[in-house]
Enzyme design. Structure first.
Site, mmCIF file in Angstrom:
data_model
loop_
_atom_site.group_PDB
_atom_site.id
_atom_site.type_symbol
_atom_site.label_atom_id
_atom_site.label_comp_id
_atom_site.label_asym_id
_atom_site.label_seq_id
_atom_site.Cartn_x
_atom_site.Cartn_y
_atom_site.Cartn_z
ATOM 1 N N CYS A 67 32.859 44.369 46.930
ATOM 2 C CA CYS A 67 34.025 43.824 46.257
ATOM 3 C C CYS A 67 34.378 42.523 46.974
ATOM 4 C CB CYS A 67 35.184 44.828 46.244
ATOM 5 S SG CYS A 67 35.798 45.244 47.877
ATOM 6 N N HIS A 70 -2.444 51.633 22.427
ATOM 7 C CA HIS A 70 -2.294 52.022 21.015
ATOM 8 C C HIS A 70 -3.686 52.060 20.384
ATOM 9 C CE1 HIS A 70 -0.926 51.995 16.846
ATOM 10 N NE2 HIS A 70 0.311 52.203 17.288
#
Length: 643
Positions: free
Chosen positions: A421, A565
């Site tokens: 922070c 594929h």
């Protein structure tokens, strides 16, 4: 639960960081002309007001970014989608149509206030949850375009529809409850301000004060003190009462505490302590960042911190009683005081200096007496001279400081999460026993807070962001520190992909399918196979084996994810002619048999057996190149390199 609210508190600071811009625009406009008669002043104040009016939307986006894990902006879009759906569906006009009412006047007034910070935070949480949960989702082949990050906003939209439906019935009691709480605190007057100021300081060690601030500063419970002040449209003499009392404490009181700690330090340590307290005092006075001073005594002398919290509450109460009001866009420092001096809501701002002198004296006297009376080990009073050892090491760079902090945390492998922070590092470690506070202190730690079994925070100061970034670079091997010199490490890791099939290499652009030829699915290569056996091209995990067994996705070294594929349009064969030897989640080694395809059957069905092999996360790598120049290739031959 504490970790959740810590992350939420940190996330709230992202939209809050926009407020200084609004404060500068409005402040300069009010300095030019406190009234609305000047064109330039109007131009600037309207620009600042535009940001203030959009604060709820900024919270929706900011929280969705801050609460997401390693966000790339997708969560922000999801938070925006959620905000738009919820606020439009629950607007007054929408409710009138949904309920078939004749006039907007018949709609519950609660729905006129649907665009508020509370709803913004809620929508941000929906966006972050959708991202964290669904960013890696893999959908069936026919929906593959919407897989992964593309589905996040869609899921967020669906969740927001459900949330809007729920809020349709429960928003009125929620809104009325929040308003009642705000009225209760407001009715307490100075006592309410005192309770808030006290709790604000007590929650700082846990980093939860940001969540509390949002209740009083923004339109969560109807108070909206900060927005109303900066916008110049609050109630004169009331607006600013939850901010004014911070100015005397941050600008003057803590300086008195610093002087007391300096005067009570051992003589031999005063030079070192002076440097520490001077820089921390300037940060507190100028910009209102108090953690560097507070953490100097928070753990060494907790009783002083309790006194500090009580004094802060009293200061807010006194300011609320007196006819003085002031606000800020970032924090209660001199810069904000100067910018907002001519704000229409500012009332007798000169009284802050009178209060400041009073609190400087009170802090100095009380801190000095308590330190001496109880022999508290504030900076410079330690028996083992830790402060001298700690501060004599002055890092030459953020990288050197970061390396020292990593060492103090037990090394790279002991750090599981790293965030920051404004002033502190927020971490999770594997083994808390490996954390060495002495090493951390030597490299700039002003305090270490343990939260739970594996979570901790390290207070660094205003440079926390730069230290965190340097730590990220070191952990990811982008930089290193050698003999106090920062060097760049060659992070480029080459992943070799071998041919999964034997056949002829074909450039992707020549594959007669746009999804592959246009590289929509990623970069790579294709093989016109001469044999139907498909082998693992590298060590990997089977992410997804398609139900039709004609294709699969592998995730391997350096997170390289590839799609093999087998054939074009072979999904239409519905698994006929394909035999799989693996399943989802299997770990495979290079050369393991994955699939057998009947090439003759594929051709009989008039489908092309050409097999694209593409890296589906192409955008994450610098280069994907073909390394085999032969026209023909055998399974196992080196084919692609991913860098």
């Amino acid at each position: 639960m504490v970790n959740f609210f810590q992350r939420l508190g940190k996330s709230l600071m992202l939209p809050v960081a926009v407020l200084p811009i609004a404060a500068i625009l409005c402040g300069v406009g009010y300095w030019i002309s406190p009234t609305s008669g000047n064109v330039i002043a109007n131009f600037l104040t309207m620009a600042g007001s535009a940001l203030l009016e959009a604060i709820p939307l900024l919270f929706a986006v900011g929280v969705s970014i801050g609460m997401a894990k390693k966000t790339d902006g997708t969560s922000a879009l999801a938070g925006l989608v959620s905000w738009l759906i919820v606020t439009v569906l629950l607007s007054t006009n929408s409710i009138m149509k949904l309920k078939g009412l004749a006039s907007p006047d018949l709609v519950d007034p609660a729905f006129a206030k649907i665009q508020n910070v509370f709803i913004g935070i809620l929508c941000g949480l929906i966006g972050a949850f959708a991202y964290n949960k669904f960013k890696d989702t893999k959908l069936p082949d026919f929906l593959s375009f919407f897989s992964g990050r593309r589905c996040v906003a869609i899921v967020s939209g669906g969740m927001s529809l459900v949330m809007a439906l729920i809020l349709l019935f429960i928003w009125s009691p929620i809104y009325n409850g929040l308003t009642a709480f705000g009225m209760f605190i407001s009715d307490l007057g100075p006592w309410g301000a005192a309770i808030y100021g006290f709790l604000n300081r007590l929650l700082i060690p846990l980093g939860l004060h940001h969540a509390l601030n949002s209740v009083f500063w923004f339109d969560v419970a109807g108070i909206n003190d900060l927005n109303n002040f900066l916008g110049g449209n609050g109630e004169f003499g009331v607006t600013g009462q939850y901010m004014t009392g911070f100015f005397p404490i941050m600008m003057f009181g803590l300086l008195g505490a610093s002087l007391a700690m300096y005067h009570t330090a051992k003589t031999k340590n005063k030079k070192v302590v002076a440097g520490l307290l001077l820089s921390a005092g300037l940060a507190s006075f100028l910009v209102g960042v108090t953690e560097p001073i507070e953490f100097a005594f928070m753990f060494l002398a907790p009783v002083l911190y309790l006194i500090h919290a009580l004094f802060t509450g009293i200061s807010l109460a006194i300011a609320a009683i007196l006819p003085t009001r002031m606000g800020f866009g970032f924090s209660a420092g001199f810069i904000d005081l100067f910018l907002n001096w001519n704000n229409p809501m500012a009332q007798n701002p000169w009284m802050i200096f009178v209060m400041g002198i009073f609190w400087f004296a009170v802090y100095y006297i009380v801190f000095r007496c308590v330190i001496v009376k109880f022999n508290l080990k504030t900076p410079g009073r330690e028996d083992d001279n830790e402060i001298e050892t700690a501060t004599t090491t002055n890092p030459n760079s953020f990288a050197e400081q970061a390396q020292g902090i990593i060492d103090g945390l037990g090394g790279n492998d002991n750090i599981s999460e790293l965030d920051n922070c404004i002033t502190r590092l927020r971490l999770k470690v594997v083994d808390m026993e490996k954390v060495n506070k002495t090493i951390l202190k030597k490299h700039g730690s002003k305090g270490v807070i343990k939260i739970g079994e594996n979570s901790l925070q390290i207070v660094i100061g205003l440079n926390a962001q730069f230290v965190a970034e340097a730590m990220h670079d070191i952990i990811s091997k982008e930089t290193c520190v050698v003999n106090k010199e920062t060097c760049v490490v060659n992070k480029e890791k080459v992943v070799s992909i071998t041919a999964p099939m034997s056949g002829y290499l074909v450039d992707l652009k020549d594959v007669p399918d746009m999804a592959f030829s246009e590289k929509i699915l990623g970069n790579g290569i294709a093989i016109q196979p001469t044999s139907g056996e498909v082998y693992a091209p590298f060590d990997a995990v089977v992410d997804l084996l398609f139900e039709t067994k004609h294709a699969l996705i592998l995730n391997g070294e350096n997170n390289v994810t590839i799609l093999i594929h087998t054939g074009l349009d072979t999904v239409n064969m519905k698994g006929k002619g394909f035999e799989a030897f693996v399943k989802d989640g299997d770990r495979v080694k290079r050369g393991d048999l994955l699939i057998k395809a009947n090439l003759d059957l594929i051709k009989e069905h008039t489908y092309n057996p050409i097999t694209p092999i593409v890296v589906v996360n192409t955008e994450e790598y610098n280069e994907i190149c073909v390394v085999n120049s032969n026209e023909t290739i055998r399974a196992g031959d080196k084919m692609l390199e991913v860098k």
